[in-house]
Scaffold this active site. Structure first.
Site, short mmCIF file in Angstrom:
data_model
loop_
_atom_site.label_atom_id
_atom_site.label_comp_id
_atom_site.label_asym_id
_atom_site.label_seq_id
_atom_site.Cartn_x
_atom_site.Cartn_y
_atom_site.Cartn_z
N LYS A 173 0.83 -1.21 0.00
CA LYS A 173 0.00 0.00 0.00
C LYS A 173 0.86 1.26 0.00
CE LYS A 173 -3.69 -2.56 2.21
NZ LYS A 173 -4.56 -2.78 3.38
N GLN A 230 -4.51 -1.49 9.56
CA GLN A 230 -4.41 -2.81 8.96
C GLN A 230 -4.95 -3.89 9.91
OE1 GLN A 230 -3.24 -3.49 5.77
NE2 GLN A 230 -3.96 -5.56 6.16
N ASP A 250 -11.03 2.58 3.82
CA ASP A 250 -11.36 1.14 3.75
C ASP A 250 -12.88 0.93 3.64
OD1 ASP A 250 -9.08 -0.43 3.67
OD2 ASP A 250 -8.82 -0.51 5.85
#
Ligand code: BQF
Length: 291
Positions: free
Chosen positions: A54, A98, A121
């Site tokens: 990422k 994460q 997200d």
């Protein structure tokens, strides 16, 4: 006949190019550099790889990014306070924590702590609800990647029977909400199968488009699909393989070698949904910066 390959590396590269142009335009016309904060708690080996992917992807499109590495022993309160700081930091238009988190931290509390306007997200319940009512702010990265693979791969889901295997909050449930909408790139008839489904193969054989997001290696086999099906394999499973340098390799939730003889088209693993997930994260971050 062997299936066409829907190439996630190629399609994600096209999306990353589009995002790169949008980043350049934001910088030139509005003086905004899109910024993404990535929070990694502990050192889960898969998470370390994903976070690196990422960060690198952000840099390649000209975004600002920082990875905040925190020890696995950090308290829930400390993590929530880190998120609160990032919410107030104008450098960051997007924040992602994460997952998975260590067991002593409640993931739900962390999801709720992220400012919904920075929730790239798209895990916050507000943003999930907005998808369901047809007013999305963001789309969650993996389901958005699945939808783009279908559209850009030439298999519009409109009018098709899409069967999703898996009801997770990350993939199955939001993808259901997206594909059932009456809008371009959606408008499908959607069935969701899960561990409570009685005759899984009965349902998977009805699929025009099958999305495998069950989370187990190679559970979708050739006998479970009809001739001409289009298959999107969301699975990322590490299986042992002594012949590789790392000692493992990635396989999907689909028995690729068996199923490819029956399918019209199929995504590979790796190089299918995985790179699309990263591309859609970039797309959400630029959207967050622009609004
Ligand atoms: C590829 C993920 C399960 C649970 C949490 C490219 C990625 C993976 C594969 C990647 C994933 C999976 C990510 C490939 C991010 C996708 O070439 O096939 C990229 O980095 N992913 C994640 O952040 O969290 C997960 C899967």
């Amino acid at each position: 006949m062997t299936a066409k390959i829907i190439d996630g590396n190629k399609i994600s590269e096209a999306i990353r190019q589009e995002v790169k142009s949008q980043v350049e335009e934001l910088k030139e016309k509005r003086g905004i550099t899109p910024g993404l904060a990535v929070v990694l708690v502990g050192e889960n080996p898969a998470s370390v790889v994903y976070v690196r992917n990422k960060g690198r992807a952000c840099q390649e499109v000209g975004m600002y990014t920082e990875t905040i590495r925190l020890p696995a022993e950090i308290s829930e309160a400390e993590l929530l306070s880190t998120v609160a700081q990032l919410n107030n930091d104008l450098k960051f238009h997007g924040i992602l924590v994460q997952f998975p988190l260590p067991r002593h931290i409640d993931e739900g509390k962390v999801i709720n702590a992220v400012n919904p306007n920075k929730d790239v997200d798209c895990f916050h319940p507000i943003n999930v609800g907005k998808i369901l009512v047809g007013e999305p702010r963001f789309l969650p990265c993996t389901p958005a990647g699945v939808q783009q693979l279908l559209i850009r791969g030439g298999y519009d889901p409109g009018g098709k029977h899409v069967v999703i295997c898996g009801r997770s909050n990350i993939v199955g449930k939001p993808l259901l909400a997206m594909l059932v909408q009456k809008r371009a790139g959606a408008n499908a008839t959607v069935t969701v199968c899960h561990t409570g489904t009685n005759d899984l193969a009965y349902h998977t054989r009805q699929a025009d488009i099958l999305v495998a997001a069950a989370g187990s290696p190679r559970v979708i086999t050739a006998d479970m699909v009809r001739e001409g099906v289009v298959i999107i394999d969301v699975g990322i499973n590490r299986v042992e393989d002594p012949s590789t340098k790392s000692g493992y390799r990635l396989v999907g939730d689909v028995d690729f070698d068996g199923v490819k003889e029956k399918a019209e088209a199929i995504t590979p693993v790796p190089g299918g949904v995985g790179p699309m997930t990263i591309a859609m994260l970039l797309s959400n971050t630029v959207k967050a910066a622009a609004s």
